[in-house]
Design a protein around this motif. Sequence first.
Motif, PDB file in Angstrom:
ATOM      1  N   SER A  69       2.732 -12.304   0.995  1.00  8.52           N
ATOM      2  CA  SER A  69       3.624 -11.293   0.431  1.00  8.52           C
ATOM      3  C   SER A  69       4.953 -11.914   0.011  1.00  8.52           C
ATOM      4  O   SER A  69       5.472 -11.621  -1.069  1.00  8.52           O
ATOM      5  CB  SER A  69       3.856 -10.176   1.455  1.00  8.52           C
ATOM      6  OG  SER A  69       4.856  -9.294   0.998  1.00  8.52           O
ATOM      7  N   LEU A  82       4.151  -6.075  -2.325  1.00  6.47           N
ATOM      8  CA  LEU A  82       4.115  -4.846  -1.528  1.00  6.47           C
ATOM      9  C   LEU A  82       2.704  -4.585  -1.001  1.00  6.47           C
ATOM     10  O   LEU A  82       2.526  -4.242   0.166  1.00  6.47           O
ATOM     11  CB  LEU A  82       4.610  -3.657  -2.353  1.00  6.47           C
ATOM     12  CG  LEU A  82       4.664  -2.321  -1.626  1.00  6.47           C
ATOM     13  CD1 LEU A  82       5.581  -2.391  -0.407  1.00  6.47           C
ATOM     14  CD2 LEU A  82       5.123  -1.229  -2.590  1.00  6.47           C
ATOM     15  N   LYS A  86       1.780  -4.410   2.972  1.00  8.11           N
ATOM     16  CA  LYS A  86       1.140  -3.228   3.562  1.00  8.11           C
ATOM     17  C   LYS A  86      -0.176  -3.614   4.235  1.00  8.11           C
ATOM     18  O   LYS A  86      -0.514  -3.095   5.297  1.00  8.11           O
ATOM     19  CB  LYS A  86       0.922  -2.146   2.499  1.00  8.11           C
ATOM     20  CG  LYS A  86       2.217  -1.442   2.116  1.00  8.11           C
ATOM     21  CD  LYS A  86       1.977  -0.345   1.111  1.00  8.11           C
ATOM     22  CE  LYS A  86       3.268   0.404   0.812  1.00  8.11           C
ATOM     23  NZ  LYS A  86       3.050   1.507  -0.129  1.00  8.11           N
ATOM     24  N   ALA A 102       8.792  -4.530   3.638  1.00 11.71           N
ATOM     25  CA  ALA A 102       8.051  -3.593   2.780  1.00 11.71           C
ATOM     26  C   ALA A 102       9.009  -2.608   2.127  1.00 11.71           C
ATOM     27  O   ALA A 102       8.903  -2.332   0.928  1.00 11.71           O
ATOM     28  CB  ALA A 102       6.980  -2.864   3.582  1.00 11.71           C
TER      29      ALA A 102
END
Length: 133
Positions: A69, A82, A86, A102
């Motif tokens: 990420s 994102l 998640k 996030a």
Amino acid sequence: MKKIFFFLTALLILQFPLMVHRAYPEPPSETVQALTVKLETWDVARIWPEVLKALANQPQDPDLLEVASHIAFHRGDYPESLKLMKQSIEAGGENEARQGFALFIEETINVLASYKRYETPHFIITLDEKKDG
């Protein structure tokens, strides 16, 4: 407001190696360690294929998903960043740092939604047409 956003972005980027180190209660895997070290070189385009290969082998590793990420974020691929964060949280990696990142990614996407993207042979530039046009 945007100056604060960009200041916080710079602060987050500079603090990433420390955040990664503090976020792991157990030592991260060799793959995660290697990718984290490579991320410090800022050559995210070169690292990305390694990330994809690692994710193909360990698609549910929350630590790997978190590092992926961050690398996607540095590539400027905020929706992918994102999605990966998640997935990291859903894979059992729910902690305050991941939830905060996030939220940060979501805010970045919201701020840049109205910006216009320009691509040159060497750069991708995202500008606020009202201020920078």
